[in-house]
Design a protein around this motif. Structure first.
Motif, PDB file in Angstrom:
ATOM      1  N   GLY A  54     -29.728  13.450 -40.087  1.00 56.87           N
ATOM      2  CA  GLY A  54     -29.447  13.054 -38.775  1.00 56.87           C
ATOM      3  C   GLY A  54     -29.953  13.802 -37.435  1.00 56.87           C
ATOM      4  N   LEU A  55     -30.894  14.792 -37.662  1.00 54.01           N
ATOM      5  CA  LEU A  55     -31.306  15.806 -36.898  1.00 54.01           C
ATOM      6  C   LEU A  55     -32.209  14.979 -35.925  1.00 54.01           C
ATOM      7  CD1 LEU A  55     -32.072  19.024 -38.955  1.00 54.01           C
ATOM      8  CD2 LEU A  55     -30.124  18.578 -37.690  1.00 54.01           C
ATOM      9  N   ALA A  56     -32.998  14.132 -36.324  1.00 51.41           N
ATOM     10  CA  ALA A  56     -33.997  13.406 -35.386  1.00 51.41           C
ATOM     11  C   ALA A  56     -33.161  12.627 -34.321  1.00 51.41           C
ATOM     12  CB  ALA A  56     -34.898  12.195 -36.264  1.00 51.41           C
ATOM     13  N   ARG A  57     -32.097  11.850 -34.766  1.00 57.24           N
ATOM     14  CA  ARG A  57     -31.223  11.067 -34.004  1.00 57.24           C
ATOM     15  C   ARG A  57     -30.592  11.890 -33.178  1.00 57.24           C
ATOM     16  NH1 ARG A  57     -28.968   7.571 -39.099  1.00 57.24           N
ATOM     17  NH2 ARG A  57     -29.727   9.419 -39.886  1.00 57.24           N
ATOM     18  N   LYS A  58     -29.952  13.043 -33.299  1.00 57.90           N
ATOM     19  CA  LYS A  58     -29.361  14.079 -32.563  1.00 57.90           C
ATOM     20  C   LYS A  58     -30.330  14.536 -31.350  1.00 57.90           C
ATOM     21  CE  LYS A  58     -26.821  18.535 -32.600  1.00 57.90           C
ATOM     22  NZ  LYS A  58     -26.144  19.495 -33.414  1.00 57.90           N
ATOM     23  N   ARG A  59     -31.660  14.875 -31.880  1.00 60.21           N
ATOM     24  CA  ARG A  59     -32.900  15.202 -30.945  1.00 60.21           C
ATOM     25  C   ARG A  59     -33.097  14.151 -29.912  1.00 60.21           C
ATOM     26  NH1 ARG A  59     -32.371  19.267 -31.440  1.00 60.21           N
ATOM     27  NH2 ARG A  59     -33.534  20.465 -33.246  1.00 60.21           N
ATOM     28  N   PHE A  60     -33.177  12.983 -30.316  1.00 58.90           N
ATOM     29  CA  PHE A  60     -33.358  11.878 -29.396  1.00 58.90           C
ATOM     30  C   PHE A  60     -32.155  11.618 -28.405  1.00 58.90           C
ATOM     31  CE2 PHE A  60     -35.757   9.357 -32.999  1.00 58.90           C
ATOM     32  CZ  PHE A  60     -36.757  10.027 -32.641  1.00 58.90           C
ATOM     33  N   LEU A  61     -30.954  11.768 -28.733  1.00 62.52           N
ATOM     34  CA  LEU A  61     -29.827  12.058 -27.903  1.00 62.52           C
ATOM     35  C   LEU A  61     -30.187  12.812 -26.869  1.00 62.52           C
ATOM     36  CD1 LEU A  61     -27.248  10.879 -26.733  1.00 62.52           C
ATOM     37  CD2 LEU A  61     -26.107  12.492 -28.771  1.00 62.52           C
ATOM     38  N   GLU A  62     -30.441  14.206 -27.290  1.00 65.41           N
ATOM     39  CA  GLU A  62     -30.595  15.168 -26.453  1.00 65.41           C
ATOM     40  C   GLU A  62     -31.824  15.223 -25.573  1.00 65.41           C
ATOM     41  OE1 GLU A  62     -31.309  18.739 -28.844  1.00 65.41           O
ATOM     42  OE2 GLU A  62     -29.234  18.996 -29.652  1.00 65.41           O
ATOM     43  N   LEU A  63     -32.746  14.568 -25.842  1.00 67.55           N
ATOM     44  CA  LEU A  63     -33.937  14.020 -24.893  1.00 67.55           C
ATOM     45  C   LEU A  63     -33.389  13.424 -23.780  1.00 67.55           C
ATOM     46  CD1 LEU A  63     -37.009  13.469 -27.287  1.00 67.55           C
ATOM     47  CD2 LEU A  63     -36.770  15.054 -25.530  1.00 67.55           C
ATOM     48  N   LEU A  64     -32.643  12.314 -24.026  1.00 68.06           N
ATOM     49  CA  LEU A  64     -32.219  11.025 -23.345  1.00 68.06           C
ATOM     50  C   LEU A  64     -31.338  11.886 -22.158  1.00 68.06           C
ATOM     51  CD1 LEU A  64     -31.597   8.155 -25.343  1.00 68.06           C
ATOM     52  CD2 LEU A  64     -33.395   8.407 -23.695  1.00 68.06           C
ATOM     53  N   GLU A  65     -30.462  12.777 -22.530  1.00 74.29           N
ATOM     54  CA  GLU A  65     -29.454  13.571 -21.770  1.00 74.29           C
ATOM     55  C   GLU A  65     -30.204  14.567 -20.967  1.00 74.29           C
ATOM     56  OE1 GLU A  65     -25.410  13.444 -24.497  1.00 74.29           O
ATOM     57  OE2 GLU A  65     -26.812  15.045 -24.696  1.00 74.29           O
ATOM     58  N   THR A  66     -31.287  14.857 -21.373  1.00 73.98           N
ATOM     59  CA  THR A  66     -32.078  15.979 -20.378  1.00 73.98           C
ATOM     60  C   THR A  66     -33.178  15.289 -19.511  1.00 73.98           C
ATOM     61  OG1 THR A  66     -33.817  16.359 -22.138  1.00 73.98           O
ATOM     62  CG2 THR A  66     -31.756  17.706 -21.980  1.00 73.98           C
ATOM     63  N   LYS A  67     -33.027  14.012 -19.277  1.00 79.02           N
ATOM     64  CA  LYS A  67     -33.994  13.185 -18.526  1.00 79.02           C
ATOM     65  C   LYS A  67     -34.364  13.810 -17.083  1.00 79.02           C
ATOM     66  CE  LYS A  67     -34.786   8.799 -16.471  1.00 79.02           C
ATOM     67  NZ  LYS A  67     -34.163   7.389 -15.835  1.00 79.02           N
ATOM     68  N   GLY A  68     -33.486  14.529 -16.449  1.00 78.24           N
ATOM     69  CA  GLY A  68     -33.788  15.257 -15.056  1.00 78.24           C
ATOM     70  C   GLY A  68     -34.915  16.401 -15.357  1.00 78.24           C
ATOM     71  N   ARG A  69     -34.777  16.757 -16.563  1.00 73.71           N
ATOM     72  CA  ARG A  69     -35.792  18.104 -16.668  1.00 73.71           C
ATOM     73  C   ARG A  69     -36.888  17.866 -17.393  1.00 73.71           C
ATOM     74  NH1 ARG A  69     -30.645  19.607 -17.896  1.00 73.71           N
ATOM     75  NH2 ARG A  69     -30.984  19.881 -19.818  1.00 73.71           N
ATOM     76  N   ARG A  70     -36.872  16.480 -18.044  1.00 80.24           N
ATOM     77  CA  ARG A  70     -38.116  16.272 -19.034  1.00 80.24           C
ATOM     78  C   ARG A  70     -38.649  14.826 -18.381  1.00 80.24           C
ATOM     79  NH1 ARG A  70     -37.348  18.749 -24.147  1.00 80.24           N
ATOM     80  NH2 ARG A  70     -39.229  17.937 -24.614  1.00 80.24           N
ATOM     81  N   ILE A  71     -39.683  14.357 -19.020  1.00 76.61           N
ATOM     82  CA  ILE A  71     -40.580  13.197 -18.629  1.00 76.61           C
ATOM     83  C   ILE A  71     -39.777  12.192 -19.486  1.00 76.61           C
ATOM     84  CG2 ILE A  71     -42.722  12.105 -17.850  1.00 76.61           C
ATOM     85  CD1 ILE A  71     -43.666  14.925 -17.917  1.00 76.61           C
TER      86      ILE A  71
END
Length: 567
Positions: free
Chosen positions: A496-513
């Protein structure tokens, strides 16, 4: 159809009358039974956490039942089944077909893919490597390696027909027993590492953690072979062994059950420790309980408990020839037979040892560091010079040549160093960015984008883990989208690491594109992963729900809603 109904009625009547006799045993009882529509075939498989047991039947179904006997699902395979079933490192089930084929089914009971080679009944079940690759032999002596997504990695032909199931050992070495008495050892990329000629056709090899191989021949000889192919010792039993049996290794002891009912216990140095016999023949391997108890099944379905200082004791009778018996971590013995019933036998004095095995896929940037092994390969040296050049044209040339090698078909020995070079290309510009005009710029985004997509095409579970780690560092939106797409194309995400990392990406929207296009790539990748595994998972559900908390467009929201509704 009429004959089948008559047969079913006769078997049902027999079971009803035989049930009191089955329950008559005082020492071993039936924990539960499960009725199918045909004889049970092959060796039952147990999930990594010990909670599920899988088996196949001549009714052409693959069954999933909890270790407590509760039905979970069954899947219709569509063709006659072979004595061939195995479980991959990510939980995927691989069932063999008599006409020559493999069907991959996820833990939720849905088919992922099937591969047909049309060479008849396979000599044994597939085996899976730590990177998720699948290896199997055909009746005619061909050896295949497939990716976990069903893509052919390589295929070779042997000098003789394969005589027994292949075995995967230390460092993903593949051991292939042949009818002509030769034991063939292959590297994970299909090259012969060594071979040794023994006396008689060979059974299934058994490999210990140190890389030593133990194998029975049709002449009744047990051989011990070192990891480099040298013969260490052999012991002549003077007995015949069923082609279905093989040595069972536990606590540095080998247990052998012969056709005549003789049981041999030998240590790893080739010294006979003790032997015993039962009053019947034996055609399946010895059975070792969780706490070390030794049990033996006869073709008549009689189960004996055996020890070195007592006469064998008959502890259970099922009145039908059993399939390969398997001991679960809770001490239950799983087997089945021609009565169409799958049995869980309670051995009584066995303790529950189900702690749950966690699937771990090796990660890290050095997983494909093959310089030491391939330093003599001129092609690898040439391509690496192009990859490490400061010239953008050289890097583009390297990408083109790597893509050409992939498109030619089976990469074979080139597979690990192709992945190594693609990894080097993907990393460039991420860990060594250049400063220009007071801002950070990424090097070679077009090169890294293409490298990511190619890794998603030919990669394995190691590649998947590496790409997931890479998501932490990439800030170029085009490359980030390509990495997410590659992860989705590789599909498997057992931890489940990929799905966890996808969630982290969405939660850092303000700092990432993380714009609409990136969010949509994440949704598509999640959809492919949950289709492969057959389950949504907490992180995937949270990631999809998070889409509705942000200002993504209608198309993205509808895509997320569609995936959620599917589960």
């Amino acid at each position: 159809m009429l004959c089948r109904k008559i047969r079913y009625s006769v078997v049902t009547i027999f079971i009803l009358f035989a049930s009191p006799m089955l329950l008559a045993s005082q020492e071993v009882g039936i924990a539960w039974r499960y009725a199918t529509g045909g004889a049970i075939r092959g060796e039952p498989m147990i999930s990594a956490d010990g909670k599920m047991v899988y088996f196949i039947s001549e009714d052409r179904y693959l069954y999933a039942v909890t270790s407590g006997g509760i039905h979970r699902w069954r899947y219709y395979l569509g063709d006659r089944v072979a004595d061939s079933l195995s479980v991959g490192v990510d939980g995927t089930l691989y069932a063999g077909l008599k006409k020559g084929g493999i069907v991959a089914v996820n833990p939720a009971g849905k088919e992922i893919w099937r591969f047909l080679y049309g060479d008849g009944d396979p000599p044994g079940p597939p085996v899976t490597g730590t990177d998720g690759s699948i290896y199997f032999a055909t009746k005619g002596g061909e050896i295949y390696k497939l990716s976990h997504t069903g893509r052919i990695k390589w295929k070779i032909e042997t000098s003789s027909e394969v005589s027994a199931p292949v075995t995967l050992g230390k460092d993903n070495r593949l051991y292939i027993p042949l009818f002509d008495g030769k034991l063939l050892t292959l590297t994970p990329w299909g090259e012969v590492l060594w071979s040794i000629k023994l006396n008689g056709s060979l059974g299934r090899p058994v490999v210990d953690p140190d890389g030593y191989i133990f194998i029975l021949s049709s002449k009744g000889i047990i051989y011990a072979i070192g990891s480099n192919g040298e013969l260490l010792w052999n012991y002549e039993t003077g007995m015949d062994f069923s082609e279905k049996t093989y040595p069972v290794l536990k606590d540095n002891k080998l247990y052998l059950c012969s056709k005549t009912g003789k049981i041999f216990v030998i240590d790893k140095s080739g010294r006979l420790l003790w032997k015993q016999s039962i009053p019947e023949s034996v055609e399946t391997p010895c059975i070792l309980g969780v706490r070390g108890g030794l049990f033996v099944f006869s073709p008549r379905g009689n189960l004996y408990r055996v020890s070195y200082d007592e006469e064998p004791v008959l502890v259970f009778s099922m009145y039908f020839s059993p399939v390969f018996p398997v001991i679960a971590c809770n001490g239950y013995l799983f087997t089945g037979g021609a009565d169409w019933i799958f049995y869980a036998l309670d051995l009584g004095n066995e303790e529950d040892n189900c702690k749950g095995n966690k699937i771990t896929i090796t990660s890290g940037w050095n997983i494909f560091n093959t310089d030491n092994f391939f330093e003599a390969e001129m092609e690898y040296k040439y391509l690496k010079l192009l990859v490490e050049s400061d010239s953008i044209d050289s890097k583009k040339r390297a990408i083109r040549e790597l893509e050409e090698r992939i498109n030619k078909g089976y990469p074979g020995k080139a597979e690990p160093y192709i992945l190594n070079l693609l990894t080097l290309l993907l990393r460039q510009g991420v860990f060594s960015p250049i400063e220009s005009r007071n801002r950070w710029e990424k090097n070679y985004p077009e090169i890294r984008l293409k490298a990511a997509l190619l890794m998603g095409e030919i990669g394995n579970l190691y590649t998947q883990s590496l790409l997931v780690d890479f998501l932490r560092y990439e800030y170029d939106s085009r490359v980030l989208a390509a990495v997410i797409e590659a992860i989705g194309n590789l599909r498997s995400d057992p931890e489940g690491l990929a799905r966890k990392r996808f969630l982290e990406l969405l939660e850092t929207k303000g700092r990432r594109i993380i714009d609409n296009s990136i969010a949509k790539e994440i949704i598509v990748a999640i959809d492919k992963i949950i289709e492969y595994h057959g389950e949504l998972g907490d992180e995937a559900a949270r990631a999809l729900l998070y889409i509705f908390r942000e200002d993504y467009n209608r198309d993205v929201r509808q895509k997320a809603l569609s995936v959620l509704r599917g589960f």
